[in-house]
Design a protein around this motif. Sequence first.
Motif, PDB file in Angstrom:
ATOM      1  N   UNK A  90      -5.606   8.624  14.524  1.00  0.00           N
ATOM      2  CA  UNK A  90      -6.843   8.288  13.822  1.00  0.00           C
ATOM      3  C   UNK A  90      -6.626   6.947  13.129  1.00  0.00           C
ATOM      4  N   UNK A  91      -7.554   6.020  13.363  1.00  0.00           N
ATOM      5  CA  UNK A  91      -7.494   4.715  12.718  1.00  0.00           C
ATOM      6  C   UNK A  91      -8.461   4.733  11.537  1.00  0.00           C
ATOM      7  N   UNK A  92      -7.975   4.357  10.370  1.00  0.00           N
ATOM      8  CA  UNK A  92      -8.831   4.335   9.176  1.00  0.00           C
ATOM      9  C   UNK A  92      -8.904   2.898   8.673  1.00  0.00           C
ATOM     10  N   UNK A  93     -10.135   2.440   8.428  1.00  0.00           N
ATOM     11  CA  UNK A  93     -10.367   1.029   8.117  1.00  0.00           C
ATOM     12  C   UNK A  93     -10.486   0.768   6.628  1.00  0.00           C
ATOM     13  N   UNK A  94      -9.778  -0.238   6.166  1.00  0.00           N
ATOM     14  CA  UNK A  94      -9.958  -0.690   4.785  1.00  0.00           C
ATOM     15  C   UNK A  94     -11.153  -1.640   4.702  1.00  0.00           C
ATOM     16  N   UNK A  95     -11.856  -1.560   3.591  1.00  0.00           N
ATOM     17  CA  UNK A  95     -12.957  -2.482   3.323  1.00  0.00           C
ATOM     18  C   UNK A  95     -12.786  -2.956   1.876  1.00  0.00           C
ATOM     19  N   UNK A  96     -13.724  -3.759   1.418  1.00  0.00           N
ATOM     20  CA  UNK A  96     -13.655  -4.208   0.026  1.00  0.00           C
ATOM     21  C   UNK A  96     -13.772  -3.019  -0.928  1.00  0.00           C
ATOM     22  N   UNK A  97     -14.413  -1.932  -0.475  1.00  0.00           N
ATOM     23  CA  UNK A  97     -14.673  -0.791  -1.354  1.00  0.00           C
ATOM     24  C   UNK A  97     -13.727   0.377  -1.141  1.00  0.00           C
ATOM     25  N   UNK A  98     -12.904   0.308  -0.102  1.00  0.00           N
ATOM     26  CA  UNK A  98     -12.085   1.474   0.257  1.00  0.00           C
ATOM     27  C   UNK A  98     -10.715   1.009   0.726  1.00  0.00           C
ATOM     28  N   UNK A  99      -9.671   1.607   0.154  1.00  0.00           N
ATOM     29  CA  UNK A  99      -8.303   1.329   0.597  1.00  0.00           C
ATOM     30  C   UNK A  99      -7.656   2.646   1.016  1.00  0.00           C
ATOM     31  N   UNK A 100      -7.167   2.700   2.245  1.00  0.00           N
ATOM     32  CA  UNK A 100      -6.519   3.905   2.768  1.00  0.00           C
ATOM     33  C   UNK A 100      -5.007   3.797   2.650  1.00  0.00           C
ATOM     34  N   UNK A 101      -4.356   4.919   2.369  1.00  0.00           N
ATOM     35  CA  UNK A 101      -2.888   4.972   2.313  1.00  0.00           C
ATOM     36  C   UNK A 101      -2.457   6.308   2.921  1.00  0.00           C
ATOM     37  N   UNK A 102      -1.371   6.264   3.691  1.00  0.00           N
ATOM     38  CA  UNK A 102      -0.942   7.432   4.460  1.00  0.00           C
ATOM     39  C   UNK A 102       0.369   7.968   3.905  1.00  0.00           C
ATOM     40  N   UNK A 103       0.464   9.300   3.833  1.00  0.00           N
ATOM     41  CA  UNK A 103       1.683   9.967   3.386  1.00  0.00           C
ATOM     42  C   UNK A 103       1.787  11.268   4.164  1.00  0.00           C
ATOM     43  N   UNK A 104       2.977  11.848   4.217  1.00  0.00           N
ATOM     44  CA  UNK A 104       3.118  13.214   4.730  1.00  0.00           C
ATOM     45  C   UNK A 104       3.891  13.969   3.665  1.00  0.00           C
ATOM     46  N   UNK A 105       3.186  14.809   2.906  1.00  0.00           N
ATOM     47  CA  UNK A 105       3.851  15.496   1.789  1.00  0.00           C
ATOM     48  C   UNK A 105       4.774  16.607   2.265  1.00  0.00           C
ATOM     49  N   UNK A 106       4.519  17.148   3.462  1.00  0.00           N
ATOM     50  CA  UNK A 106       5.287  18.312   3.928  1.00  0.00           C
ATOM     51  C   UNK A 106       6.540  17.922   4.715  1.00  0.00           C
ATOM     52  N   UNK A 107       6.504  16.750   5.356  1.00  0.00           N
ATOM     53  CA  UNK A 107       7.699  16.310   6.088  1.00  0.00           C
ATOM     54  C   UNK A 107       7.676  14.783   6.122  1.00  0.00           C
ATOM     55  N   UNK A 108       7.572  14.164   7.262  1.00  0.00           N
ATOM     56  CA  UNK A 108       7.468  12.697   7.269  1.00  0.00           C
ATOM     57  C   UNK A 108       6.804  12.229   8.556  1.00  0.00           C
ATOM     58  N   UNK A 109       5.672  12.831   8.901  1.00  0.00           N
ATOM     59  CA  UNK A 109       4.915  12.448  10.093  1.00  0.00           C
ATOM     60  C   UNK A 109       4.512  10.975   9.986  1.00  0.00           C
ATOM     61  N   UNK A 110       4.622  10.262  11.093  1.00  0.00           N
ATOM     62  CA  UNK A 110       4.481   8.802  11.081  1.00  0.00           C
ATOM     63  C   UNK A 110       4.070   8.370  12.489  1.00  0.00           C
ATOM     64  N   UNK A 111       3.217   7.350  12.632  1.00  0.00           N
ATOM     65  CA  UNK A 111       2.785   6.929  13.972  1.00  0.00           C
ATOM     66  C   UNK A 111       3.836   6.080  14.663  1.00  0.00           C
ATOM     67  N   UNK A 112       4.907   6.737  15.133  1.00  0.00           N
ATOM     68  CA  UNK A 112       6.066   6.037  15.683  1.00  0.00           C
ATOM     69  C   UNK A 112       5.731   5.163  16.877  1.00  0.00           C
ATOM     70  N   UNK A 113       4.748   5.557  17.674  1.00  0.00           N
ATOM     71  CA  UNK A 113       4.476   4.757  18.872  1.00  0.00           C
ATOM     72  C   UNK A 113       3.912   3.384  18.504  1.00  0.00           C
ATOM     73  N   UNK A 114       3.305   3.289  17.329  1.00  0.00           N
ATOM     74  CA  UNK A 114       2.739   2.011  16.900  1.00  0.00           C
ATOM     75  C   UNK A 114       3.604   1.288  15.882  1.00  0.00           C
ATOM     76  N   UNK A 115       4.419   2.026  15.123  1.00  0.00           N
ATOM     77  CA  UNK A 115       5.160   1.399  14.022  1.00  0.00           C
ATOM     78  C   UNK A 115       6.673   1.568  14.127  1.00  0.00           C
ATOM     79  N   UNK A 116       7.164   2.289  15.134  1.00  0.00           N
ATOM     80  CA  UNK A 116       8.604   2.536  15.209  1.00  0.00           C
ATOM     81  C   UNK A 116       8.998   3.693  14.304  1.00  0.00           C
TER      82      UNK A 116
END
Lengths: 218, 90, 116
Positions: A102-128
């Motif tokens: 899922x891609x989430x877009x930042x705008x002047x009114x909205x800033x998105x931040x990603x975390x995984x509180x239960x483990x450490x899920x991460x978009x490895x295919x795009x970020x390593x």
Amino acid sequence: MPHDHHDHLSPSGHPFRADDDHPLSYWQTMEIAVRELLIEKGVITAAEIASQIDVMDSRTPANGAAVVARAWTDPDFRAALQHDASVATAEMGFDIGPMKLIAVENTADLHNIVVCTLCSCYPRNLLGLPPDWYKSRAYRSRTVREPRRVLAEFGVTLPETTQIRVHDSTADMRYIVIPARPDGTDGWSKDDLAHLVTRDSMVGTGLPKSPDAPDALA
Amino acid sequence: MGSRVRVRNDMPPGHIRTPAYLRGKSGVIERTLGPFANPEQLAYRHNGEALALHRVRFTMAEVWGAAAETPTDTIEAEIYAHWLEPADAA
Amino acid sequence: MTETIPLADGHRWHDMGGAAAGAVPLADHDFALWEKRVDALMILCSAKGHFTVDGLRRVLEDMPPSSFEELSYYERWIASVSQNLVEAGVLTTFEIGERMSAIRERGPTYGDASDG
């Protein structure tokens, strides 16, 4: 980031982790044993392991940066990304496998931040592979509770009028933040724009580089 | 979409993908994904029942009450269908 | 802010969203070969259907709370991969232990003991 005074830095500028020249640990011994037994039993091959590590090493935040830069310059792609990011990025050669992106877009009114509180899920295919801080107790615990204080530790301060939206990556979704395109980049090529897109800006703990930054066109 | 839901306030043993800090909290369904196999069964080597997965949006005010850092900031998390009930349920 | 995770209430240690914690440690490190191999073992074994990421997580979560501080990320992972392979009937605990003893005889470092 503080300057590092270690003498032995890897090409990425990080200290090498203890490996071949340190005493063999219990857990390293277990890795060798499990790997050898699996190969001997024909469950996996040594070539498959080597190939998997090559894939791992080839995945860097440059993949995500290419996606972001394309979203900034190609309205049809941006729409496709919002509709189904897994399909849109697979068409660029970044297959996420059984997960959903899922891609989430930042705008002047909205800033998105990603975390995984239960483990450490991460978009490895795009970020390593995820950085150590993403897996830390502090980041996992505090980001859902006090994202603005966490962002401040990364050097990001946003106005109170910008809503912060924390994405807790609890299931088989992976998130990439599409940061807002920096001002002053009209007419820039996709490749030049991609140089402005940092790893942290795609997790939401950072912002893209300014076009005026000394390394903007590195 | 847009339905108000409440996360069940259960505290079961074992492998669960519903974060404890969201249990008992109410939010709005942002989108529905899936179906996905239930990870609570997959974790124990059983076939997982197919479940819808809802992305639920919560306000910081709802989750943290008066202690919220900025009450209007939001949290979104993925919650499997069996953990959700209509927000007006007792 | 929650000072500690209330384990006595059934709240599990890995479920740490909202707990108090210090500053985010921003130092990073490159992964060692043995860590990448653990990662590759997990991906390959799950792709071949021997266990799932859910099983990996279950075993990680069932570890004592202190394991998060006492073991590194991939140390916890190889422990979980091994246990899942034993549960799947792919490996036995005896053969893992036997092989680990043989490996320790090969030499004092990872480079000496690993033929790969």
